[in-house]
Design an enzyme around this catalytic site. Structure first.
Site, PDB file in Angstrom:
ATOM      1  CB  ALA A  96     -59.187  43.810  12.383  1.00  9.49           C
ATOM      2  CB  CYS A  97     -54.360  44.685  11.518  1.00  8.04           C
ATOM      3  SG  CYS A  97     -54.972  45.980  10.618  1.00  8.04           S
ATOM      4  CB  SER A  98     -54.965  40.098  14.247  1.00  9.73           C
ATOM      5  OG  SER A  98     -53.986  40.816  14.965  1.00  9.73           O
TER       6      SER A  98
ATOM      7  CG  PHE B 177     -49.617  44.824  16.152  1.00 15.87           C
ATOM      8  CD1 PHE B 177     -49.652  46.151  15.869  1.00 15.87           C
ATOM      9  CD2 PHE B 177     -48.408  44.312  15.790  1.00 15.87           C
ATOM     10  CE1 PHE B 177     -48.451  46.985  15.163  1.00 15.87           C
ATOM     11  CE2 PHE B 177     -47.283  44.883  15.196  1.00 15.87           C
ATOM     12  CZ  PHE B 177     -47.316  46.254  15.021  1.00 15.87           C
TER      13      PHE B 177
ATOM     14  CB  SER C 290     -54.899  40.407   8.038  1.00 12.12           C
ATOM     15  OG  SER C 290     -55.148  39.926   6.619  1.00 12.12           O
TER      16      SER C 290
END
Ligand code: COA
Length: 376
Positions: free
Chosen positions: A155-157, A359, A334
């Site tokens: 995901a965002c990381s 995060f 990300s």
């Protein structure tokens, strides 16, 4: 010991822009049409009227002023409200690989490298347009790179976890020169008809070249260390997947196959996780907050970044110490912290240290401690 380094970075910014005002005009037209259509049920208390959105709420709650998207026509049509992306044949490059080309070209140019010198590509993103063949392998082929390539999703990381994977492989000898690419088409998994989140995301693609510092062709950032952590949570979730089918009654309900979040809970739970993660990372590396010249944080929400910056630096960070790009790009998953790094790192002097941190869903948090080195 081999020290991995970031020797180039690049950003592909889609040319189409949606301002908060345009977005709200579409949302409110949709909400008013819905309320008119369902006036009787709303009056009978059977369904709730849809509330209106406002540019003031969006900018106050998030700091976002506009976003770039791959298609604004569909998103801004109150009868459609999702991007209208042409279905491509299997013989054409996919849209993610196409976005990757421009970002990779910029990163390679900055690193002074030809694509043929790359032997590892990680396509690290929140959503991949298909499960296989890996988008990364398509990018490898279009670029004319060698070695091997794979997709990863945290995901965002994703990008910071991708940097850790690439840096470790370069350190360990599994690869010599890597591209970590993050094409994020967040507009495709956002429910633009949900007032609570319709303003959150935008589209972009970032790329980074990572290779041994001693091989760098010019100024670069040595990756001193990386640190990743995860902790399961359902508060940011997307149920799309190959086992998901339309509801048995045949009603087209795609809402749970898109981005969903408990925004308030994310706020409360992720902030302490991220600030303590960064502080522990710095302590392990014996770097004090005062020695940190810049923070390139994940770009989801300005209040969140302000809070993390204050916790890490012990004071309100200046815009120079903690640059935000979310006012122009919104949350690009990300890619956000990498856009900030790419746009705001040239001015650092040799010896300056900084930290990239992302995060999000998982929960996940990834941090990369870098130090500016002079060119050879
Ligand atoms: N326009 C006007 N009002 C709105 C609105 C909009 N677009 N969206 C929500 N509201 C209303 C809500 O209905 C709520 O009304 P109520 O108090 O009567 O219930 C009120 O505004 C506050 O909503 P809330 O969702 O609590 O706002 P918030 O200040 O928490 O901000 C987020 C919302 C999503 C911006 C914020 O919670 C956030 O950024 N969370 C973390 C996001 C994140 O990092 N996610 C990770 C994704 S990778």
């Amino acid at each position: 010991m081999v020290m991995p380094a970031i020797t180039g970075s690049g950003v592909f910014t889609p040319p189409e822009v949606i301002t908060n005002e345009e977005l709200v005009e579409t949302f409110n037209a949709y909400a008013e049409a819905f309320n008119t259509r369902h006036a009787a049920e709303i009056a009978a208390g059977e369904i709730e009227a849809k509330g209106l959105s406002s540019p003031e709420f969006i900018v106050n709650a998030s700091g976002i002023e506009r976003r770039h998207v791959m298609d604004k026509t569909g998103v801004l049509n109150p009868e459609v409200m999702h991007p209208l992306l042409r279905q491509r044949s299997d013989d054409e490059p996919g849209i993610m690989a196409e976005m990757a080309m421009a970002a990779c070209a910029e990163a390679l140019d900055q690193a002074g490298r030809d694509a043929s010198e790359i032997d590892l590509i990680i396509c690290a993103a929140s959503n991949h347009e298909r499960p296989y063949p890996a988008v990364a392998i398509e990018i490898q082929q279009l670029l004319g790179a060698g070695g091997f390539a794979f997709d990863m999703n945290v995901a965002c990381s994703s990008a910071t976890f991708g940097i850790q994977a690439a840096a470790d492989m370069i350190r360990g000898g599994g690869a010599r020169r890597a591209l970590v690419v993050s094409p994020e088409i967040c507009s495709g998994h956002l429910e633009w008809r949900d007032r609570d989140c319709h303003f959150i995301f935008g589209d972009v693609c970032t790329a980074m070249v990572i290779e041994a510092a001693e091989e760098a062709n010019g100024p670069h950032f040595v990756i001193r260390s990386t640190r990743c952590a995860t902790q399961f949570s359902n508060n940011i979730r997307n149920n799309n997947g190959f086992l998901r089918r339309a509801r048995p009654d045949g009603v087209a309900d795609r809402r749970d196959m898109q981005f969903m979040q408990e925004g308030r809970r994310v706020f409360k739970e992720v902030l302490p996780m991220v600030s303590s993660h960064i502080l522990a990372h710095l302590e392990a590396e014996k770097v004090t907050s005062d020695e940190l010249r810049r923070l390139w944080l994940h770009q989801a929400n300005k209040a969140m970044n302000d809070f993390i910056g204050r916790k890490v630096l012990g004071r309100v960070p200046s815009a120079d110490e903690q640059p935000n790009i979310l006012q122009d790009y919104a949350n690009t998953s990300s890619a956000g912290s990498i856009i900030a790094f790419s746009k705001y790192s040239d001015d650092l002097a040799p010896g300056d240290q900084g930290l990239i941190c992302s995060f999000g869903a998982g929960y996940s948090v990834g941090s990369v401690l870098v130090e500016r080195a002079p060119g050879p």
